[in-house]
Write a protein that holds these residues in place. Structure first.
Motif, mmCIF file in Angstrom:
data_model
loop_
_atom_site.group_PDB
_atom_site.id
_atom_site.type_symbol
_atom_site.label_atom_id
_atom_site.label_comp_id
_atom_site.label_asym_id
_atom_site.label_seq_id
_atom_site.Cartn_x
_atom_site.Cartn_y
_atom_site.Cartn_z
ATOM 1 N N LEU A 62 0.969 -1.000 0.043
ATOM 2 C CA LEU A 62 -0.095 0.017 0.029
ATOM 3 C C LEU A 62 0.761 1.321 0.091
ATOM 4 N N GLN A 64 1.703 4.912 -0.140
ATOM 5 C CA GLN A 64 0.965 6.432 -0.072
ATOM 6 C C GLN A 64 1.641 7.481 -0.484
ATOM 7 N N THR A 134 -7.539 2.322 11.643
ATOM 8 C CA THR A 134 -6.406 1.473 11.580
ATOM 9 C C THR A 134 -6.108 1.218 13.207
ATOM 10 N N TYR A 300 -15.461 -2.324 4.130
ATOM 11 C CA TYR A 300 -14.421 -1.520 3.201
ATOM 12 C C TYR A 300 -15.094 -0.083 3.035
ATOM 13 N N TYR A 310 -9.621 3.872 -3.878
ATOM 14 C CA TYR A 310 -8.683 3.214 -3.209
ATOM 15 C C TYR A 310 -9.492 2.147 -2.225
ATOM 16 N N CYS A 314 -8.409 -1.784 -2.689
ATOM 17 C CA CYS A 314 -7.922 -2.807 -1.805
ATOM 18 C C CYS A 314 -8.966 -4.038 -1.643
ATOM 19 N N HIS A 332 -1.696 5.447 -3.956
ATOM 20 C CA HIS A 332 -2.589 6.433 -3.758
ATOM 21 C C HIS A 332 -1.967 7.680 -3.610
ATOM 22 N N THR A 352 -8.652 6.596 2.929
ATOM 23 C CA THR A 352 -7.987 5.324 2.842
ATOM 24 C C THR A 352 -8.070 4.588 4.246
ATOM 25 N N ASP A 353 -8.426 5.105 5.342
ATOM 26 C CA ASP A 353 -8.128 4.625 6.626
ATOM 27 C C ASP A 353 -8.925 3.375 6.857
ATOM 28 N N THR A 356 -8.170 0.419 4.442
ATOM 29 C CA THR A 356 -6.854 -0.279 4.897
ATOM 30 C C THR A 356 -6.921 -1.317 5.886
ATOM 31 N N VAL A 374 1.221 -7.651 4.117
ATOM 32 C CA VAL A 374 0.814 -6.184 3.856
ATOM 33 C C VAL A 374 1.661 -5.392 4.374
ATOM 34 N N TRP A 376 2.490 -0.845 4.438
ATOM 35 C CA TRP A 376 1.944 0.366 4.427
ATOM 36 C C TRP A 376 3.106 1.656 4.329
#
Length: 478
Positions: A62, A64, A134, A300, A310, A314, A332, A352-353, A356, A374, A376
């Protein structure tokens, strides 16, 4: 992965053979190609990996793009409030390089984050109020606060993070992994790139390019639409059997050209045409979200129903992972907050939060998080001092390569831990500095790959993702 050593030996022997000989090389390349195609249809062994048993079979990265501010998301510095609007001490800056955007500033006022932080989970991981979703998965995350990079501007920094070099032209991480591990699904690309967001820094196709590796290892970029791959569908008047006949005839022409010219890239072209034909069935099935439940879309967020967002990417990443795609890269855009950071970063975290966190939860409930890594990450961090005018409600932050925060989850990384520390100004690293090459070496380790042994000879020397650097950081591993 089973048959990998034999496949790699065949591949290297083929390259040596092609360098030394001019007769019969076309048929040799084609024979090896067909052997690899047959091998890719077989399931992988439980151990996976190249050099030792692997924890991860695949990666979802992911990215950013634009560099999120670690000060406003993860790197909590409560003491900055008493220094707010005061000058950053020279003893902290230490004469370090600045960008051209702030090097001419006469003042470098400290901008404390305006956001509240709290500890979350049993791990007590600090997170900003901007990341409520998150925060709920804090105990799944391995948070690294002490990553640093060599580049101070976006293009070389993201190129370095993705390829191990600040100079363009090297293979991307996904291409290295495709080269090293091969495919688990012959009907889909081994490496897929997805983009979302707007504004900020451009995303160049070379970020998912194969560099000097064979071009079949480059990433396939999916479009932001319900039809992800351009020109994949048959045009009006062409049915599937006609398409098959056309490809067979084209294949014969390419085989003749391969025999005459001996260019291994022609063999790649044959392979890619065949993959595209199989993708005519696999891609529509992949992109069809009608089988997804309402609970999934609730997890999601509503944007997951809109192709190209985004959240949708995901969800698509999870579907790609389910189908055995080795490396899935999400980019993104929009994180480059030199000015008006409070407004812009809230917009980006709202985009995004939730998705993710949903991706991590979705993988976990499907039993996939253990063997899916994964990651980030942005390309660097942000300065504690304000770029532009500092007010009570507004500030901006410049590029800061000296320290930034990334996190990883699943796939062999230790959950619920924080690694590394920065000083009271989030300007310099005080504990466990982590260079980019060490991060990449550790990622490859999770896949069962010794980063020093995954090499490719080009222009007279062996290259690798970590170049001549890199150490596996055992403290990050579960």
């Amino acid at each position: 992965m089973q048959n990998f050593t034999n496949e790699l030996t065949l591949t290297l022997n083929r390259r040596a053979f092609l360098r030394r000989n001019t007769a019969g090389i076309g048929m040799a390349a084609l024979t090896s190609l067909l052997q690899e195609s047959q091998a890719s249809e077989k399931p992988s062994t439980p151990t996976g990996g190249l050099h030792f048993p692997a924890k991860a079979k695949r990666i979802i990265y992911l990215s950013q793009s634009g560099a999120p501010s670690q000060l406003d998301l993860f790197d909590y510095k409560p003491g900055l409030k008493k220094f707010h609007k005061t000058e950053l001490p020279d003893s902290i800056r230490r004469g370090q390089r600045l960008t051209g955007m702030t090097s001419g500033q006469k003042s470098f006022p400290i901008a404390a984050s305006m956001y509240q932080f709290a500890r979350h989970g049993e791990s007590g991981t600090w997170m900003s109020e901007l990341l409520p979703h998150t925060a709920k998965i804090a105990d799944e995350l391995c948070v690294v606060k002490s990553l640093y990079t060599e580049a101070i501007n976006h293009d070389p920094a993201i190129t370095f993070l993705q390829t191990g070099s600040i100079q363009a032209g090297r293979p991307s991480m996904g291409s290295w992994i495709s080269y090293g591990l091969g495919s688990e699904n012959r009907d889909l690309p081994t490496f897929v790139a997805l983009t979302s967001g707007a504004g900020g820094q451009p995303l160049y196709d070379r970020l998912w390019g194969s560099g000097f590796l064979p071009t079949r290892h480059q990433g396939v970029k999916f479009r932001r639409s319900s039809d992800p791959v351009l020109f994949l569908s048959n045009p009006p008047g062409i049915d599937q059997q006609t398409r098959r006949d056309m490809l067979d005839d084209l294949g014969e022409l390419n085989r003749l050209s391969l025999q005459q010219k001996g260019d291994p890239e022609i063999a790649t072209r044959i392979s890619q045409y065949e993959l595209a034909f199989r993708m005519q069935t696999s891609i529509p099935e992949l992109a069809d979200l009608s089988e997804e439940t309402s609970a999934t879309f609730e997890l999601y967020g509503e944007q997951a129903k809109q192709p190209g967002t985004y959240a949708a990417n995901c969800l698509l990443a999870r579907r790609l992972a389910e189908r055995g795609v080795r490396f899935i890269q999400l980019y993104h855009r929009g994180w480059d907050h030199h000015l008006n950071l409070p407004t812009k970063i809230r917009q980006l975290t709202e985009e995004t939060d939730q998705a993710t966190a949903a991706l991590i939860l979705d993988l976990k409930q499907r039993g996939m998080l253990d063997d899916t890594l994964v990651v980030w990450a942005g390309e660097f961090g942000r300065t504690v001092y304000c770029q532009g005018t500092l007010t009570a409600t507004n500030y901006g932050r410049d590029h800061h390569p000296r320290c930034f925060t990334v996190w990883a989850a699943g796939g062999g990384m230790k959950p619920g831990m924080t690694f590394g520390q920065t000083d009271d100004f989030s300007y310099n690293i005080t504990e466990n500095p982590l260079p980019v090459h060490d991060l990449n070496a550790t990622i490859l380790h999770c896949l069962g790959i010794d980063h020093k042994k995954l090499t490719y000879k080009f222009q007279g020397r062996d290259y690798r993702l970590t170049d001549v650097h890199g150490n596996v950081i055992q403290q990050l591993l579960s």
